[in-house]
Write a protein that holds these residues in place. Sequence first.
Motif, PDB file in Angstrom:
ATOM      1  N   PHE A 121     -14.913  15.597 -11.064  1.00 52.47           N
ATOM      2  CA  PHE A 121     -15.716  16.503 -10.247  1.00 52.47           C
ATOM      3  C   PHE A 121     -16.386  15.762  -9.093  1.00 52.47           C
ATOM      4  O   PHE A 121     -17.131  14.798  -9.305  1.00 52.47           O
ATOM      5  CB  PHE A 121     -16.783  17.201 -11.096  1.00 52.47           C
ATOM      6  N   GLY A 122     -16.100  16.208  -7.884  1.00 56.06           N
ATOM      7  CA  GLY A 122     -16.770  15.664  -6.703  1.00 56.06           C
ATOM      8  C   GLY A 122     -16.180  14.367  -6.198  1.00 56.06           C
ATOM      9  O   GLY A 122     -16.486  13.934  -5.092  1.00 56.06           O
ATOM     10  N   GLN A 123     -15.311  13.718  -6.985  1.00 57.67           N
ATOM     11  CA  GLN A 123     -14.768  12.413  -6.576  1.00 57.67           C
ATOM     12  C   GLN A 123     -13.550  12.597  -5.668  1.00 57.67           C
ATOM     13  O   GLN A 123     -12.945  13.655  -5.631  1.00 57.67           O
ATOM     14  CB  GLN A 123     -14.336  11.606  -7.813  1.00 57.67           C
ATOM     15  N   ASP A 124     -13.190  11.530  -4.948  1.00 58.54           N
ATOM     16  CA  ASP A 124     -11.992  11.584  -4.115  1.00 58.54           C
ATOM     17  C   ASP A 124     -10.752  11.216  -4.912  1.00 58.54           C
ATOM     18  O   ASP A 124      -9.640  11.597  -4.560  1.00 58.54           O
ATOM     19  CB  ASP A 124     -12.128  10.652  -2.913  1.00 58.54           C
ATOM     20  N   ASP A 125     -10.927  10.438  -5.968  1.00 59.27           N
ATOM     21  CA  ASP A 125      -9.785  10.004  -6.772  1.00 59.27           C
ATOM     22  C   ASP A 125      -9.766  10.771  -8.086  1.00 59.27           C
ATOM     23  O   ASP A 125     -10.771  11.318  -8.516  1.00 59.27           O
ATOM     24  CB  ASP A 125      -9.879   8.508  -7.081  1.00 59.27           C
ATOM     25  N   ASN A 126      -8.625  10.770  -8.734  1.00 57.79           N
ATOM     26  CA  ASN A 126      -8.508  11.499  -9.988  1.00 57.79           C
ATOM     27  C   ASN A 126      -7.357  10.917 -10.799  1.00 57.79           C
ATOM     28  O   ASN A 126      -6.553  10.131 -10.280  1.00 57.79           O
ATOM     29  CB  ASN A 126      -8.238  12.983  -9.689  1.00 57.79           C
ATOM     30  N   GLN A 127      -7.301  11.284 -12.063  1.00 59.55           N
ATOM     31  CA  GLN A 127      -6.200  10.880 -12.940  1.00 59.55           C
ATOM     32  C   GLN A 127      -5.738  12.147 -13.645  1.00 59.55           C
ATOM     33  O   GLN A 127      -6.544  12.854 -14.246  1.00 59.55           O
ATOM     34  CB  GLN A 127      -6.720   9.860 -13.951  1.00 59.55           C
ATOM     35  N   LEU A 128      -4.442  12.457 -13.555  1.00 57.11           N
ATOM     36  CA  LEU A 128      -3.935  13.714 -14.100  1.00 57.11           C
ATOM     37  C   LEU A 128      -2.862  13.454 -15.149  1.00 57.11           C
ATOM     38  O   LEU A 128      -2.105  12.484 -15.041  1.00 57.11           O
ATOM     39  CB  LEU A 128      -3.304  14.571 -12.986  1.00 57.11           C
ATOM     40  N   VAL A 129      -2.804  14.332 -16.142  1.00 54.19           N
ATOM     41  CA  VAL A 129      -1.702  14.298 -17.111  1.00 54.19           C
ATOM     42  C   VAL A 129      -1.066  15.687 -17.124  1.00 54.19           C
ATOM     43  O   VAL A 129      -1.766  16.696 -17.263  1.00 54.19           O
ATOM     44  CB  VAL A 129      -2.195  13.961 -18.537  1.00 54.19           C
TER      45      VAL A 129
ATOM     46  N   ALA B 274      -2.048  15.618  -5.355  1.00 59.35           N
ATOM     47  CA  ALA B 274      -1.660  17.001  -5.042  1.00 59.35           C
ATOM     48  C   ALA B 274      -0.219  17.036  -4.553  1.00 59.35           C
ATOM     49  O   ALA B 274       0.556  17.913  -4.936  1.00 59.35           O
ATOM     50  CB  ALA B 274      -2.593  17.586  -3.989  1.00 59.35           C
ATOM     51  N   ARG B 275       0.159  16.057  -3.721  1.00 56.64           N
ATOM     52  CA  ARG B 275       1.545  16.040  -3.230  1.00 56.64           C
ATOM     53  C   ARG B 275       2.518  15.799  -4.376  1.00 56.64           C
ATOM     54  O   ARG B 275       3.584  16.407  -4.440  1.00 56.64           O
ATOM     55  CB  ARG B 275       1.696  14.947  -2.160  1.00 56.64           C
ATOM     56  N   ARG B 276       2.122  14.936  -5.279  1.00 56.20           N
ATOM     57  CA  ARG B 276       2.970  14.644  -6.429  1.00 56.20           C
ATOM     58  C   ARG B 276       3.118  15.893  -7.316  1.00 56.20           C
ATOM     59  O   ARG B 276       4.205  16.238  -7.771  1.00 56.20           O
ATOM     60  CB  ARG B 276       2.326  13.486  -7.205  1.00 56.20           C
ATOM     61  N   LEU B 277       1.986  16.568  -7.498  1.00 59.22           N
ATOM     62  CA  LEU B 277       1.986  17.773  -8.322  1.00 59.22           C
ATOM     63  C   LEU B 277       2.842  18.867  -7.679  1.00 59.22           C
ATOM     64  O   LEU B 277       3.598  19.571  -8.368  1.00 59.22           O
ATOM     65  CB  LEU B 277       0.538  18.255  -8.493  1.00 59.22           C
TER      66      LEU B 277
ATOM     67  N   MET C 200       0.843  -1.206   0.000  1.00 56.59           N
ATOM     68  CA  MET C 200       0.000   0.000   0.000  1.00 56.59           C
ATOM     69  C   MET C 200       0.879   1.257   0.000  1.00 56.59           C
ATOM     70  O   MET C 200       1.874   1.326   0.712  1.00 56.59           O
ATOM     71  CB  MET C 200      -0.854  -0.029   1.282  1.00 56.59           C
ATOM     72  N   SER C 201       0.537   2.252  -0.825  1.00 58.67           N
ATOM     73  CA  SER C 201       1.364   3.455  -0.843  1.00 58.67           C
ATOM     74  C   SER C 201       1.127   4.255   0.438  1.00 58.67           C
ATOM     75  O   SER C 201       0.082   4.140   1.065  1.00 58.67           O
ATOM     76  CB  SER C 201       1.015   4.298  -2.057  1.00 58.67           C
ATOM     77  N   ASN C 202       2.121   5.076   0.769  1.00 54.99           N
ATOM     78  CA  ASN C 202       2.007   5.819   2.015  1.00 54.99           C
ATOM     79  C   ASN C 202       1.218   7.105   1.794  1.00 54.99           C
ATOM     80  O   ASN C 202       1.743   8.211   1.858  1.00 54.99           O
ATOM     81  CB  ASN C 202       3.408   6.110   2.556  1.00 54.99           C
ATOM     82  N   VAL C 203      -0.080   6.919   1.530  1.00 53.88           N
ATOM     83  CA  VAL C 203      -0.967   8.033   1.234  1.00 53.88           C
ATOM     84  C   VAL C 203      -1.010   9.022   2.383  1.00 53.88           C
ATOM     85  O   VAL C 203      -1.024  10.230   2.208  1.00 53.88           O
ATOM     86  CB  VAL C 203      -2.394   7.493   0.966  1.00 53.88           C
ATOM     87  N   THR C 204      -1.009   8.496   3.604  1.00 55.78           N
ATOM     88  CA  THR C 204      -1.205   9.356   4.759  1.00 55.78           C
ATOM     89  C   THR C 204       0.091   9.978   5.226  1.00 55.78           C
ATOM     90  O   THR C 204       0.087  10.965   5.936  1.00 55.78           O
ATOM     91  CB  THR C 204      -1.776   8.547   5.929  1.00 55.78           C
ATOM     92  N   GLY C 205       1.205   9.407   4.858  1.00 54.83           N
ATOM     93  CA  GLY C 205       2.475   9.851   5.427  1.00 54.83           C
ATOM     94  C   GLY C 205       2.707   9.218   6.783  1.00 54.83           C
ATOM     95  O   GLY C 205       3.748   9.402   7.398  1.00 54.83           O
TER      96      GLY C 205
ATOM     97  N   LEU D  83       0.350  11.123 -14.554  1.00 56.31           N
ATOM     98  CA  LEU D  83       0.709  10.765 -13.181  1.00 56.31           C
ATOM     99  C   LEU D  83      -0.103   9.530 -12.811  1.00 56.31           C
ATOM    100  O   LEU D  83      -1.227   9.365 -13.286  1.00 56.31           O
ATOM    101  CB  LEU D  83       0.384  11.897 -12.204  1.00 56.31           C
ATOM    102  N   PRO D  84       0.442   8.650 -11.967  1.00 54.96           N
ATOM    103  CA  PRO D  84      -0.332   7.473 -11.586  1.00 54.96           C
ATOM    104  C   PRO D  84      -1.652   7.902 -10.917  1.00 54.96           C
ATOM    105  O   PRO D  84      -1.644   8.852 -10.133  1.00 54.96           O
ATOM    106  CB  PRO D  84       0.571   6.763 -10.559  1.00 54.96           C
ATOM    107  N   ALA D  85      -2.749   7.236 -11.267  1.00 58.03           N
ATOM    108  CA  ALA D  85      -4.054   7.589 -10.688  1.00 58.03           C
ATOM    109  C   ALA D  85      -3.993   7.429  -9.174  1.00 58.03           C
ATOM    110  O   ALA D  85      -3.249   6.594  -8.665  1.00 58.03           O
ATOM    111  CB  ALA D  85      -5.129   6.673 -11.263  1.00 58.03           C
ATOM    112  N   GLY D  86      -4.756   8.233  -8.479  1.00 60.72           N
ATOM    113  CA  GLY D  86      -4.727   8.114  -7.025  1.00 60.72           C
ATOM    114  C   GLY D  86      -5.742   9.028  -6.387  1.00 60.72           C
ATOM    115  O   GLY D  86      -6.518   9.692  -7.088  1.00 60.72           O
ATOM    116  N   ASP D  87      -5.723   9.064  -5.050  1.00 64.01           N
ATOM    117  CA  ASP D  87      -6.617   9.990  -4.362  1.00 64.01           C
ATOM    118  C   ASP D  87      -6.073  11.409  -4.548  1.00 64.01           C
ATOM    119  O   ASP D  87      -4.893  11.604  -4.866  1.00 64.01           O
ATOM    120  CB  ASP D  87      -6.728   9.624  -2.883  1.00 64.01           C
ATOM    121  N   LYS D  88      -6.948  12.385  -4.364  1.00 62.82           N
ATOM    122  CA  LYS D  88      -6.584  13.768  -4.720  1.00 62.82           C
ATOM    123  C   LYS D  88      -5.431  14.304  -3.870  1.00 62.82           C
ATOM    124  O   LYS D  88      -4.611  15.069  -4.374  1.00 62.82           O
ATOM    125  CB  LYS D  88      -7.816  14.670  -4.642  1.00 62.82           C
TER     126      LYS D  88
END
Length: 409
Positions: A365-373, A392-395, A1-6, A383-388
């Motif tokens: 829109f309105g979702q917790d997850d997203n996919q960004l290019v 955001a941290r990756r961005l 599991m990725s360290n989403v929370t830190g 960017l790998p899909a993930g929670d916002k």
Amino acid sequence: MSNVTGLQGRHIVLGLSGGVACYKAAELTRELVKAGATVQVVMTEAALQFITPVTMQALSGRAVVTSQWDARTPNCMPHIELSRQADALIVAPASADFIAQLAQGRAGELLALLCLARPLERCPLLLAPAMNREMWAHPATQRNVAQVKADGAVVLGPAAGDQACGETGDGRMLEAVELRDALMAFFQPKLLQGRSVLVTAGPTFEAIDPVRGITNLSSGKMGFAIARAAAEAGARVTLVAGPVQLPTPQGVQRINVQSARQMHDAVLPLAASHEVFVATAAVADWRPAEPAGQKIKKDGSGRVPEIAFVENPDILAAVARLPAAQRPFCVGFAAETEDLLRHARAKLVRKGVPLIVANHGPSAFGQDDNQLVLVDAAGDQPLPAGDKLSLARRLVAEIAARAPKGATS
Ligand code: CTP
């Protein structure tokens, strides 16, 4: 599991000194465990008057330590063992007396002893003060707080508000989720330390009459996540938000607006004093040309009102057009329903910005997850899909690497 929370896999020693706010430490334990941390609870004698170790053991899944004479530690030195294993030591609540002990380097009880014996370079100490407002305001407490800060402790809060004693003022311990988020932020790399970021977020609302208007489906989640991630990375963050009900991320200065023109008028004067501008807001492209002063009524004829629209100012393009010395590094978002990359690249050129973040509007829109290019002069980078928040941290890391120090794109 990725360290989403830190906090995934972190070992936290949670110390409780005496205070009514001990009840919040139970919730904090739960939040930390839920975020993937292991929690070792240490309680002072005074804390035992407010909450039982049974509760804390049940929530942390570990026997609570209360005494330096605890024979369960094989070498009988819990004050050494506990801090050697910890990624952080957080005392919540930290009472006035406990902070005084720390300021003097006293070690009369296990928790104070633990704080004194911790390896300074490896085990950070965070304190969440909780006390009556007079105690907090007392010069002795303020002196002690200044001393423990100078000695390297991080002080979280306190907040202002209603107190258990019936008074109102500074001295309330932060809420469990606020402390959890502060701890998460603490572990994030400080990629934007000393820098400044301006973010727009949410929809805008364009009035038709005093009770109606047009808006869009943006929830503001992505923009708020970016503001939070930038603050976690050490930036000074200003967030200009359209009408959304989201809580303001810690350490972020928020300005609420309704319409596109208000957002424009709030952003433009701030742009020059920020090094980075991230436009995530879904700004309404048009507004009713002449909003009615009173509610528009049906006249019984079945005729519908005709509403003329005018175009709103393009906030991102306006910031990107500022003279170089006043222009922050500009990042735009492109929410599209089709032909994502072509539209995103067209916006890069049309708005004159160095970076566009493309996403599929309806699925974001309105979702917790997203996919960004990421779309820039060099090409397209998904960017790998993930929670916002992860995105955001990756961005923020991408922006930190691209934005020249000392502003100007
Ligand atoms: N934007 C802005 N001000 C506007 C419109 C858009 O600052 N009046 C910003 C958005 O915050 C986003 C970027 O411009 O960062 C692109 O927004 P988007 O709505 O996708 O594009 P539009 O410019 O509105 O173009 P179109 O309607 O043709 O898609």
